[in-house]
Structures are given as C-alpha cells and as structure tokens.
Design a protein around this motif. Structure first.
Motif, PDB file in Angstrom:
ATOM      1  N   GLY A 298     -11.872  -2.835  -2.562  1.00  0.00           N
ATOM      2  CA  GLY A 298     -12.820  -1.963  -1.876  1.00  0.00           C
ATOM      3  C   GLY A 298     -13.752  -2.684  -0.924  1.00  0.00           C
ATOM      4  O   GLY A 298     -14.619  -2.054  -0.307  1.00  0.00           O
TER       5      GLY A 298
ATOM      6  N   SER B 253     -13.232  -4.073   2.084  1.00  0.00           N
ATOM      7  CA  SER B 253     -13.117  -3.642   3.481  1.00  0.00           C
ATOM      8  C   SER B 253     -13.828  -2.315   3.701  1.00  0.00           C
ATOM      9  O   SER B 253     -14.527  -2.127   4.712  1.00  0.00           O
ATOM     10  N   GLU B 254     -13.685  -1.376   2.764  1.00  0.00           N
ATOM     11  CA  GLU B 254     -14.358  -0.088   2.882  1.00  0.00           C
ATOM     12  C   GLU B 254     -15.871  -0.256   2.796  1.00  0.00           C
ATOM     13  O   GLU B 254     -16.628   0.401   3.525  1.00  0.00           O
TER      14      GLU B 254
ATOM     15  N   ARG C 123     -17.549  -2.879   3.731  1.00  0.00           N
ATOM     16  CA  ARG C 123     -18.017  -3.474   4.989  1.00  0.00           C
ATOM     17  C   ARG C 123     -17.952  -2.474   6.143  1.00  0.00           C
ATOM     18  O   ARG C 123     -18.571  -2.687   7.183  1.00  0.00           O
ATOM     19  N   SER C 124     -17.231  -1.393   5.931  1.00  0.00           N
ATOM     20  CA  SER C 124     -17.159  -0.344   6.953  1.00  0.00           C
ATOM     21  C   SER C 124     -18.289   0.665   6.806  1.00  0.00           C
ATOM     22  O   SER C 124     -18.354   1.648   7.554  1.00  0.00           O
TER      23      SER C 124
ATOM     24  N   ASN D  10     -19.440   1.860   3.492  1.00  0.00           N
ATOM     25  CA  ASN D  10     -19.427   2.605   2.225  1.00  0.00           C
ATOM     26  C   ASN D  10     -19.508   1.621   1.053  1.00  0.00           C
ATOM     27  O   ASN D  10     -18.495   1.340   0.408  1.00  0.00           O
TER      28      ASN D  10
ATOM     29  N   ALA E 117     -17.800   1.910  -2.347  1.00  0.00           N
ATOM     30  CA  ALA E 117     -16.356   1.711  -2.500  1.00  0.00           C
ATOM     31  C   ALA E 117     -16.032   0.375  -3.158  1.00  0.00           C
ATOM     32  O   ALA E 117     -14.909   0.193  -3.646  1.00  0.00           O
TER      33      ALA E 117
END
Length: 541
Positions: free
Chosen positions: A143, A145-146, A148-149, A151, A154
């Motif tokens: 989770g 990558s999510e 760092r986007s 959220n 995640a």
C-alpha cells in the motif's frame, strides 16, 4: 544558525518538564560528552535528515527493534518496544510481521506506548502531506504507492489491539527488522503531540519513549538523562549524555584535545595524519555520483554516457578528495552494505574498472564508442552548452573542475560548470531541468536496494529519469525471491545493468571518522551514519 538558536532557546523550557534531581547524584555516575557536527533543525523522527539528528533521536526514542553492539564495531538487532515478533511468509512472496509490544513500554509522561502509536507514525511518515524526505524507508510495505499518492490509510499497517502491531510487506525483505524497524524515521509518535505545531519544541508535547529524555537544551548543548522507568535501564551505560553541536572540525578537535568532550565525530586531516597506517575509517553508505539526465537530448546517447564514465580516473578523484578517508567507487553500492546472506555485497568484486594499468585502454574504448555513434571532435565541439550542476562548497568545486578537464582532454567534450545552492539543486533535480549533475547518493537501509530502488521507473528519487524494463524486472523478481543466492544475483545484475547505461556514474565512497576518550569503550555505529552510546562504559570523570 538563527533557526537553530531559536529552537534551542525554546527547548530550554524542557528543563521544567523533568525537574531537578535531588543531591549531587551517584558517586560513580558516568556522564558522556558527545560532539557532533550539525545542529539539529528538528527532533521530529519523521523529519530528521542529518546523521547527527538521527543519532540524537535514536537515544530519545525507541523503535520496535533496537541495535546493540555486535562486539566488532558493528550493530546487531534485538528486541526494543516489541518484546517479540512473528513473521508469516505467503506463497505469493508477501510477508506479514506481527509485533507484540512490551506491557511496560511508556511515554515520558507515563502513558503506555500502544500499537496505534506505530500505526499513526508510519502512516504519517508515508503521507505526502507530511513532507518527509524519509518516506521511502517504507517502500516495501504493501500500500506504499497508494499512500504516497495521497491515501495514507492505504498503507497496510494495523493495530488489532493496543499491544499488537501488524505490517504487511509486498515482498520478501531480509533487512526489514534491522533497517526499517530500528530507523529513526519510523520511531513511534503520539498523535495528540504531533498534532501541535512545532510539537518537538514544547515541553508539554515533546513526548519520547527512549532510554534517555531531554534534561535541557541550552545554546548548542543538549543534555539528556536516563528515562525513569525505562525497562532496560539496568543495561544502560551512561547516566546521562550531553550532545555538543560544533560545525567546525578544528573547534571540535580542540574540545576533544582539552578533555571538554569524550567523543568527536569527524576528524581533522591533522588528526587523521597522526593515525597509524593500520587505522581505517568506518564504512559509510554514501556514494558521490554524476547523473546524466536520460531525458536530455545532449546526454540521451548511451555510447556518449558510457564514454564519459570510462575516461574518469577514480583513483585520481579519491586522491583529490582525501586518500585516507575517501575510497574510489567500485560500483554504486558501497562497502559495508550486506547482501542477503549477511556478507559484504561488494565482495562480489568491482562493477567498475579502477585498475590504473587499464586506464588508457578504457580511454581508447571510450573514443571507439563515440565513433560508433558518429561523434567527431568537430561534432562534440558543436554541441549546445553542456552544463553540470553541483553544490558549490570548495572541495566539490575542485572535483567538478577535474571532471571538466578530463572530459575535455580525453573526449574533446566541453562541459560548463554551474555551482548552485542545495535548494536550487533539489529543485532542478525534481523538475528534471538539468543535463549533468554531481551529487551524493545515500542509502537509508543496510541493503543494496537502498542504492538501487531509486532508479526504478516512476520512483520519486529517480532524478536521472532512467527507464529500463529489464532493470525494473530484476528488482521486482529480487523482491519476491525466497532464495538468498538468487536475490543477491538479481541485485548484482541490476547494479551492473544500471552502470553500463552510464546514466549514473559513481565517483567515490565517503567514510566516517571518530575518536573516543580512552577511558571509555562501547561506541558502535549502524554503517548508515548513526552512532550509539547506550552501551558505553568505563571510568567516571
């Protein structure tokens, strides 16, 4: 320094939080005086960026696991806030770590350290809104990558109950316990404290859970004392540690020579010259490199990039920078970094040819590569301005001048130098608005991936804009491999592939030097820049 002095003045209020000890203390009390180079701008674990700040934070806070001396100057991982852990390995290559926290773990205000404190701290670290430069230390957590986007929820960390902390990893991670679960950046943080602005500067919100707590911060000296009720207090060495921050190495050396401090990090050339030939500085996970932007039309040709690497004399670079404390780079990964089998990664041999006997042959190969791409002396001189960015600090000016001269003499390539501030360099790299840049790359973990992961396609730190599906595949396969020899082989291949493209050109390895008063023993480092004094023992003053 104004910011540092303002921070120091505010931190003096911490004296009121801990009170004054009655009497003159124990007769055999040992108080260690440590001299470090850089004044900390923050003591927020997620935000510390200097080795000195990480060292201080690692004495004020304690992570799930902690490091202790392995008896030979290095570090071994042992239980910290977590009294035990269990790991479940899944057939798809993922791992689940379950930590059971000590029931006796306490914050400095007496409240229990809970699993939710770790959940909060890790998600806060990964949250881009926090703005931490250390977030990548969690890139193996599912989770990430999510998160760092935008959220952070995640990130797959959870607290089934107040004493159980669970982490799901997206692949095998042999260094997870030693490098991630002991890191300064992943230390627990209380949400009610960190919600306050500048929480680490306020006596009511600067809550710590480590073996030492702040006693006072007066000017450029941070005084600590053992934390009352710390579960491992009987195994601590010093009763207190004072951290002195002196940016000038000569001043620090003078303090040590006068007996005003017991430990100094960063020795002067004069001090090193007096060391016996058998003396060696500590390995350090930092490599000086030249980046060639793959997106720039001037350096998009692989043969040109390879030629620029082949003609560099790394032995001459090391001699210029300091022959006893600077080592010619043998690859991107430094000495001191372990492979999956617990051996030196660099023991595989050099990925770069630094043999002086082969230098002229390498220069000839470089010219042949240029010819293959159709470059001639006339076409090279007709190129648009090729500019190299670097942080101007005196010694780096000399380094870049050597590189400039080498490329001109050996290849006929003219490179213009442009010294910039750290802030300007960071902005240019982030925007990809550069052709060539000289900088230092540091690993945040005792594993080759600390140097290699950043060059994956789409990675935030991939300032070379390097893209190779083969390289990405090697790192993906290494992440799920359940065979130590296979994982090491994939990482070795990844390093060689990266260097063969010439986008990342290693120059030299940095090392660290220090000295301890002969009355004491027990200092050790983690090889990543932190030094630990919890086990120091010896005669009292």
């Amino acid at each position: 320094m104004k910011l540092g002095k303002r921070l120091a003045a505010l931190m003096i209020a911490l004296v009121l939080a801990v009170g004054v000890l009655a009497g003159c203390g124990k007769q055999d009390e040992v108080h260690l005086r440590v001299c470090l180079e850089t004044f900390p701008k923050t003591l927020d674990p997620a935000m510390v960026t200097s080795d000195e700040a990480r060292t201080v934070v690692s004495h004020l806070f304690e992570n799930l696991m902690k490091l202790q001396s392995n008896g030979s100057g290095g570090a071994a991982v042992v239980s910290g806030m977590a009294r035990s852990y269990h790991v479940e390995q899944n057939i798809d290559g993922t791992e689940i770590y379950t930590f059971t926290l000590r029931s006796s773990a306490r914050w400095s205000d007496g409240q229990a350290v809970t699993a939710q404190d770790f959940v909060y701290a890790w998600r806060r670290l990964a949250d881009p809104a926090t703005g931490s430069a250390n977030a990548a230390i969690l890139d193996m957590v599912a989770g990430y990558s999510e998160a760092r986007s935008g959220n952070p929820e995640a990130l797959q960390v959870s607290a089934p109950d107040e004493h159980t902390f669970e982490v799901v990893l997206s692949g095998r991670c042999p260094y997870f316990l030693k490098s991630v679960c002991t890191a300064a950046a992943t230390m627990p943080v209380r949400s009610d404290a960190a919600a306050q602005e500048n929480w680490f500067m306020n006596k009511d919100t600067f809550l710590t859970n480590g073996p030492y707590r702040v006693k006072s911060w007066d000017g450029e000296v941070l005084e600590t004392e053992q934390t009352e009720g710390y579960y491992g207090s009987r195994r601590l060495g010093p009763d207190g540690i004072s951290f002195h921050f002196v940016s000038d190495a000569k001043t620090a050396a003078s303090l040590f020579d006068r007996g005003d401090v017991d430990f100094v990090l960063g020795l002067t050339d004069e001090t090193i010259a007096k060391k016996p030939d058998s003396w060696m500085p500590d390995y350090y996970a930092e490599t000086s490199v030249v980046l060639l932007n793959q997106m720039s039309t001037l350096t998009s040709d692989e043969n040109l990039r390879r030629a620029m690497s082949l003609v560099l004399d790394r032995n001459a670079v090391a001699n210029l920078m300091g022959s006893r404390t600077i080592l010619p780079a043998e690859g991107l990964v430094t000495w001191g970094i372990q492979n999956t089998r617990g051996e030196e990664f660099r023991s595989i041999g050099p990925a770069l040819d630094n043999d002086e006997a082969n230098y002229e042959k390498n220069c000839q190969t470089a010219l042949e590569l240029l010819a293959q791409s159709g470059y001639t002396a006339a076409s090279l001189s007709a190129l648009d301005t090729v500019t190299m960015l670097y942080e101007s600090d005196g010694i780096t000016d000399s380094l870049t001048q050597l590189l400039q001269k080498t490329w001109k003499d050996k290849l006929g390539l003219t490179v213009t130098l442009r010294g910039v501030s750290r802030e300007q360099m960071t902005e240019a790299l982030s925007r990809g608005e550069y052709t060539i840049a000289a900088l230092r790359i540091k690993s945040d973990r005792d594993d080759a991936t600390g140097f290699l992961n950043r060059w994956r396609s789409g990675n935030e730190g991939n300032y070379a804009n390097f893209h190779s599906s083969a390289y990405d595949m090697l790192l993906r396969v290494a992440a799920v491999s359940d065979r130590t020899d296979a994982r090491d082989a994939y990482l070795e291949d990844a390093e060689r592939l990266l260097l063969e493209t010439g986008n990342v050109i290693p120059l030299y390895y940095t090392t660290r030097s220090w000295e301890l008063n002969t009355r004491y023993t027990g200092v050790f480092g983690d090889g990543l820049g932190r030094y630990f004094f919890t086990g120091v023992n010896g005669a009292a003053n």
